[in-house]
Design an enzyme around this catalytic site. Structure first.
Site, mmCIF file in Angstrom:
data_model
loop_
_atom_site.group_PDB
_atom_site.id
_atom_site.type_symbol
_atom_site.label_atom_id
_atom_site.label_comp_id
_atom_site.label_asym_id
_atom_site.label_seq_id
_atom_site.Cartn_x
_atom_site.Cartn_y
_atom_site.Cartn_z
ATOM 1 N N GLN D 237 0.697 -1.292 0.132
ATOM 2 C CA GLN D 237 -0.009 -0.022 -0.048
ATOM 3 C C GLN D 237 0.881 1.305 0.197
ATOM 4 O O GLN D 237 1.646 1.343 0.908
ATOM 5 C CB GLN D 237 -0.978 0.173 1.397
ATOM 6 C CG GLN D 237 -1.854 1.178 1.348
ATOM 7 C CD GLN D 237 -2.855 1.024 2.483
ATOM 8 O OE1 GLN D 237 -2.400 1.094 3.715
ATOM 9 N NE2 GLN D 237 -4.067 0.761 2.027
ATOM 10 N N HIS D 239 0.420 5.026 0.870
ATOM 11 C CA HIS D 239 -0.594 5.876 1.506
ATOM 12 C C HIS D 239 -0.500 7.136 0.571
ATOM 13 O O HIS D 239 0.409 7.742 0.434
ATOM 14 C CB HIS D 239 0.058 6.273 3.104
ATOM 15 C CG HIS D 239 -0.991 6.663 3.581
ATOM 16 N ND1 HIS D 239 -1.693 7.966 3.562
ATOM 17 C CD2 HIS D 239 -1.866 6.448 4.866
ATOM 18 C CE1 HIS D 239 -2.567 8.466 4.531
ATOM 19 N NE2 HIS D 239 -2.472 7.506 5.045
ATOM 20 N N LEU D 249 4.034 10.104 7.612
ATOM 21 C CA LEU D 249 2.777 10.164 7.529
ATOM 22 C C LEU D 249 1.783 11.131 7.686
ATOM 23 O O LEU D 249 2.064 11.764 8.952
ATOM 24 C CB LEU D 249 2.519 8.722 7.964
ATOM 25 C CG LEU D 249 0.909 8.220 7.595
ATOM 26 C CD1 LEU D 249 0.995 7.918 6.112
ATOM 27 C CD2 LEU D 249 0.483 7.135 8.526
ATOM 28 N N ARG D 283 -7.320 4.095 0.022
ATOM 29 C CA ARG D 283 -6.013 4.709 -0.251
ATOM 30 C C ARG D 283 -5.544 4.243 -1.507
ATOM 31 O O ARG D 283 -4.716 5.557 -2.136
ATOM 32 C CB ARG D 283 -5.164 4.071 0.808
ATOM 33 C CG ARG D 283 -5.313 4.601 2.250
ATOM 34 C CD ARG D 283 -4.297 4.044 3.282
ATOM 35 N NE ARG D 283 -4.911 4.502 4.575
ATOM 36 C CZ ARG D 283 -4.306 3.738 5.709
ATOM 37 N NH1 ARG D 283 -3.708 2.894 5.626
ATOM 38 N NH2 ARG D 283 -4.882 4.564 6.860
ATOM 39 N N ARG D 412 -5.462 -2.664 1.794
ATOM 40 C CA ARG D 412 -5.898 -2.603 3.421
ATOM 41 C C ARG D 412 -6.815 -1.146 3.336
ATOM 42 O O ARG D 412 -6.344 -0.060 2.953
ATOM 43 C CB ARG D 412 -4.881 -2.405 4.272
ATOM 44 C CG ARG D 412 -5.139 -2.214 5.792
ATOM 45 C CD ARG D 412 -3.719 -2.099 6.540
ATOM 46 N NE ARG D 412 -3.079 -1.344 6.478
ATOM 47 C CZ ARG D 412 -3.373 -0.211 7.206
ATOM 48 N NH1 ARG D 412 -4.413 0.041 7.839
ATOM 49 N NH2 ARG D 412 -2.309 0.858 7.081
#
Lengths: 124, 235, 140, 597
Positions: D237, D239, D249, D283, D412
């Site tokens: 993934q 983000h 993040l 995402r 996810r």
């Protein structure tokens, strides 16, 4: 083997703790200074005579007077700051300002007193 | 810009005494001190040892003394320190190698304070959460931020004097639980704090508050604990 | 529900009580000094004493501290009230100060034996300063 | 000198999953938790936004909706039985955390507060639903601290700063691990009945990453070297909102609180890509949208970043435009003070690293490598499953990011990672302890430390022609460029060639530090070896999967292909060659359909 530790007394003094750490050190010096003064003073009064006069001679010297006035005044003002912050923790976030105020009070008062002591001592 | 990085070095396998080593390297003003250490390790001397993990100030691995003051190397930007940067291990703990110190006394002190939630009363009948008002939650919010990096404890003159002193980090943890309305062991913790190596050794030097990378008002938290010990008020 | 711990559950021991005493005694000493200064001014210090003498009196209201000044009549400066004030100041200040020394010692000495020796010495010191001081105050 | 220890259960890794497993296993079995960091340094602590469960504390919510959102989020690649299980367990898991003292934010009635998050919807109206329980923007930190504290309370045996190097097996059973004590450089053999791997992901193989230095895929690489397959490794993934250049993040919670994505022209662009939930889409969808904007020249100043705007006036303006309301139906009106309170750490990151205040300026962001969906294949009890028949590997367990249950499938859902590690950490701990009670110790193999020592010796005896730091940088660059958000056959082939070259060059690396105490140079080199191993696996799997699904977006096969690719990838190394096989996806209630937000 690992190094024992690296915070001896003088290393510790080099930590850049800024304002409050300086006041902490001066507070201790002030307290110890007054302790020495009061002890010798009481001893001198108690003993009187030659020994007493000798001790009196030391602490009536203008240098010692400036030192002891510094101790008392700084310890007193700083102690008041600590007491107020301790009894009212909600004031603690303003501790920087508290230290500025402390110096703002201390510097003029001490300068004036030191000036008086000096002129009296050196004038006579 | 060119930065002169002065690093505390001590390798127990080789050295008898510690020394400083100086490295010159190109850096951007926005580089982290941690980036500089990584580059020194990558290109100049691989044996340079330091701890690091998250690299953005939430794991607490890389507490170091940078230009004389404790900070996380990953939150220390070159622009805030200038062209001469001195990096030393945090003070008051044994140096194992270079910038790595023995954290055992620090965690031992943390463990003394019962650093865990205690509530032996039965759960609410519906099995759901223990209720807590927004204000009650807010009461200890500041001290939940602690990441146990040891910046505070190793900036404390009382801790330098003796590592028996519980230290600010343990007290922050004590505050987090004592003022949590759901916790039931405030009294035990206050008794631990009241020991001679406890809160009486705090002399409000504020080094901890100024070193805290999470900006916790540590001295305030300790002040509240002291007052709680006298008044018994846990609100 | 208000969360307040009963006295026995607060961790109120020697350390905590002395921490609190140190703060209170600091305030008390400010009180003593202010009383001393006001008293001196009421008794005519404005004309007969310089600032340093007033301060000396305020920090310890013992009549020997004003003997060398131009005070015409020393009697009011040596009455029982001022001797009591001086005694109070002496006891509070010496307790505050001696405990301060204990605090400094406790920072560096961690073994129980060392700490007990310091405590014993501090009690000896406190008692002797008190006795000598009281003797000087009440006989001067 | 090698030291020997014997425990019934050994947990490798002390993040959320490892601590949860250690906590539950230690209730009945003699348990050790081994971690290369102090447990509170684990990367769970960096998780920000929240942990999801259909508690319904603020508005109606149902376990089925949570299940469906997770299935849809996974782009139908998640195993639905496991997802149902996790969503069913979620409310109880969160209440359990609360009972352990976790300081969740509260609603005015004193219940656990919840906030909206990407991909969480009310299945009837399609509107975002408040499902993420949170503690400011440091939920992971609170979980990590709380679990560590509870482990201390239960006297779990911790081996802090021990790097596990090898898994010991005998007769097809796990029987322990070999670890090196960082402080002394000595090898330790941990003899165990059950081993739980909870070592986290491998996000450090990408250049822009939100992951910690420690995230080098150690657990996956160790088991892979011992012949255990890896599942769905192509799915990683990215983000959408990492701080520009640094990758740190910025939680989805910012968009949950009403933050808006703005391109270089000052336009809000998400309605084009996700008409219903807009900035709160999944995402992968948003990461791709950002890339499209940048590619079409609408990055800020023509550069490769865009803005995330959470200034209160912007939030209020778009909340009114979207018709979003508070639970009581009143229009949303936020103030800078409220946002500051809900997102303190985000404000702090921006101030420290960029020198900007998000309350008065938009934040420059770009997609950042974030989460490993694939990993060691397990069932819902954390038992490692080595083939498509569900064959269990006795004594071996995995939980958390290193495991692939598979809950997250191809992508996810935000907040499901924390839920994953709490739920499956717990069950792997319980199952491992149960197994340990019924099984005897399998004897250790002869010379248990041989393989570990051999790996270290290789690093010490290289000819020193190559620099490990450079190899690491080149690895990250090639992975981010060619096996990143968008992938194409040519790029991935190029990446594989480059990776082969890097692996070859890695053989020439020599560790100069010959000391034993905290030889971090040696350990970093060993970790780089793990990343190189896994990078090849990731690139091979990605090249193999000829479709676009979730986090795996291919330009040459831009559509999802359920006919051919609705299956999990399994990869193993046999005689030095990577071999791929497949495993069916478990589908219960939700038939695959097109995924729109």
């Amino acid at each position: 083997m690992e190094l024992k530790r690296n915070a001896g007394f003088f290393t510790a003094l080099k930590y850049k703790g800024q304002g409050p750490m300086l006041t902490f050190i001066l507070h201790r010096i002030g307290g110890l200074g007054m302790g020495i003064f009061v002890t010798t003073h009481i001893l001198a009064s108690f003993l009187s005579g030659d020994v007493g006069n000798f001790i009196n001679g030391i602490y009536e010297h203008w240098l010692f007077q400036i030192f002891i006035f510094f101790c008392a005044l700084f310890h007193g003002i700083n102690g008041l700051r600590i007491t107020l912050l301790d009894l009212f923790p909600s004031l603690i976030p303003h501790q920087r300002e508290a230290i500025w105020v402390e110096w703002a009070v201390f510097i003029p008062v001490f300068s004036f007193a030191a000036f008086t002591i000096l002129t009296t001592a050196l004038g006579s | 810009m060119e930065v002169t990085l002065k690093v505390f070095r001590f390798n127990p396998d080789v050295d008898k005494k510690w020394r400083y080593e100086t490295y010159k390297l190109e850096a951007d003003p926005t580089d982290r001190v941690l980036d500089l250490l990584e580059r020194v390790k990558g290109y100049t001397d691989g044996s340079l040892a330091f701890r690091r993990s998250c690299a953005h100030g939430v794991c607490g691995s890389d507490a170091l003394r940078i230009n004389g003051k404790n900070s996380l190397a990953c939150k220390a930007l070159v622009r805030d320190y200038g062209e001469k940067i001195t990096v030393e291990p945090i003070m008051g703990l044994k140096v194992i190698k270079d910038l790595i110190v023995d954290m055992k006394p620090f965690f031992d002190n943390y463990k003394k304070i019962l650093p865990f939630f205690i509530n032996d009363s039965p759960l609410p009948a519906d099995g759901k959460e223990r209720r807590q008002s927004i204000e009650q939650r807010e009461r200890f919010d500041d001290t939940t931020k602690c990441i146990l990096c040891a910046c505070c404890t190793t900036s404390c003159p009382s801790f330098w004097a003796s590592d028996d002193y519980l230290g600010p980090a343990a007290m922050v943890t004590a505050h987090r639980f004592i003022f949590d309305s759901r916790d039931e062991s405030a009294s035990e913790r206050l008794h631990i704090l009241s020991e001679t190596s406890g809160i009486a050794r705090c002399h409000t030097v504020f080094n901890c508050t100024m070193a805290c990378p999470r900006e916790i008002q540590i001295t305030k938290a300790i002040g509240e604990l002291k007052l709680a010990m006298v008044t018994g008020n846990l609100e | 529900m208000k969360r307040t711990l009963p006295i026995s559950k607060r961790g109120l021991n020697f350390e905590t009580i002395m921490w609190f005493f140190t703060r209170l005694s600091a305030l008390a000493m400010y009180g003593f000094i202010i009383i001393g200064m006001i008293g001196a001014l009421v008794m005519g210090a404005r004309m007969n004493m310089n600032f340093a003498d007033v301060m000396r009196w305020a920090f310890m209201s013992n009549s020997t501290h004003v003997q060398s000044t131009n005070i015409p009549d020393i009697a009011p400066w040596a009455n029982a009230f001022w001797r009591l004030v001086a005694s109070g100041f002496l006891l509070v200040a010496s307790a505050h100060g001696v405990h301060g020394l204990v605090v400094i010692a406790d920072d560096y000495l961690v073994k129980p034996l060392q700490r007990n020796v310091v405590r014993l010495l501090s009690i000896v010191m406190l008692v002797s300063i008190g006795l000598i001081g009281l003797y000087v105050i009440w006989t001067a | 000198m090698t030291q020997n220890h014997q425990f019934e259960v050994v947990v490798v890794g002390a993040g959320g999953a490892g601590l949860m497993a250690g906590l539950y296993a230690s209730k009945t079995a003699k348990t050790a938790v081994i971690s290369k960091l102090y447990p509170t340094r684990s990367h769970t602590g960096a998780a920000q936004g929240g942990i999801s469960a259909a508690l319904g504390n603020l508005e109606e919510d149902r376990v089925e909706w949570h299940t469906y959102d997770s299935v849809k989020g996974s782009d139908y690649l998640g195993d639905q039985d496991s997802i149902e299980f996790m969503c069913q367990e979620a409310p109880q898991a969160i209440l359990e955390l609360e009972h352990m003292g976790l300081p969740f934010d509260r609603t005015p009635e004193g219940k656990i507060s919840q906030r909206p998050f990407g991909g969480h919807t009310n299945n009837v109206t399609g509107k975002p639903v408040r499902r993420a329980a949170h503690a400011a923007d440091r939920t992971g930190h609170m979980i990590l601290q709380t679990l560590y504290q509870q482990c201390l309370k239960n006297n779990v045996n911790f081996y802090d700063e021990f790097q596990v190097l090898d898994l010991l097996t005998k007769d097809g059973k796990a029987c322990g691990v070999v670890a090196v004590e960082l402080a002394t450089g000595e090898l330790h053999v941990f003899h165990a009945k059950a081993v739980i791997f909870a070592t986290g992901g491998h996000g450090r193989m990408w250049e822009i990453t939100s992951n910690a230095y420690a995230y080098t895929g150690d657990g996956a690489a160790i088991t892979f070297r011992r012949g255990i397959p890896l599942e769905d490794m192509e799915f990683f993934q990215f983000h959408p909102t990492g701080i520009y250049k640094l990758g740190i993040l910025i939680t989805e919670g910012v968009r949950g609180e009403g933050g808006i994505l703005i391109n270089g022209k000052g336009e809000r662009f998400m309605p084009k890509y996700a008409p219903t939930v807009k900035d709160l889409a999944s995402r992968d969808v948003i990461s791709r949208a950002i890339y499209m904007e940048i590619r079409e020249g609408r990055g800020v100043n023509g550069s490769n970043y865009i803005y995330l705007d959470v200034r209160p006036e912007v939030v209020n303006k778009f909340a009114a435009l979207d018709g979003r309301t508070n639970p009581d139906g009143s229009p949303i009106k936020v103030t800078a003070e409220e946002l500051l309170h809900k997102l303190p750490d985000i404000v702090d990151f921006n101030r420290v690293y960029l020198g900007i205040d998000p309350m008065t300026q938009p934040m420059p962001i770009q997609p950042t490598a974030h989460y490993t969906m694939g990993g060691i294949p397990t069932n819902r009890y954390g038992q490692v499953v080595v083939d498509d028949q569900g064959t269990i590997y006795p004594g071996l367990y995995a939980a958390g990011e290193v495991a692939c249950v598979s809950i997250h499938g191809a992508n996810r859902l935000g907040t499901n990672s924390l839920l994953d590690l709490v739920v499956f950490g717990k069950y792997s701990g319980l199952k491992a302890a149960e197994y340990a009670k019924s099984a005897d110790f399998t004897p250790l193999p002869n010379d248990p430390t041989a393989f570990a020592s051999q790996q270290f010796d290789a690093l010490r005896n290289g000819d020193g022609k190559e620099n490990a730091f450079d190899i690491g940088r080149e690895l990250k660059k090639v992975m981010f460029d060619d096996v990143g958000v968008f992938r194409i056959e040519e790029g991935m082939k190029n990446a594989l060639t480059k990776l082969a070259e890097l692996r070859e060059r890695f053989k020439h690396v020599r560790v100069n530090d010959s000391g034993k105490t905290f030889n971090t140079e040696l350990l970093n080199a060993w970790e780089l070896g793990n990343l190189l191993e896994l990078a090849e696996v990731v690139a091979t799997c990605a090249l193999n999967r000829k479709e676009s699904r979730g986090g795996h977006a291919r330009e040459d096969y831009s559509k999802r292909d359920d006919a051919n690719w609705l299956k999990h990838t399994l990869i193993t190394r046999k005689n030095g060659k990577l071999e791929i096989s497949y495993k069916p996806v478990v589908i219960t209630k939700y038939q695959p359909k097109e995924r729109v937000y």
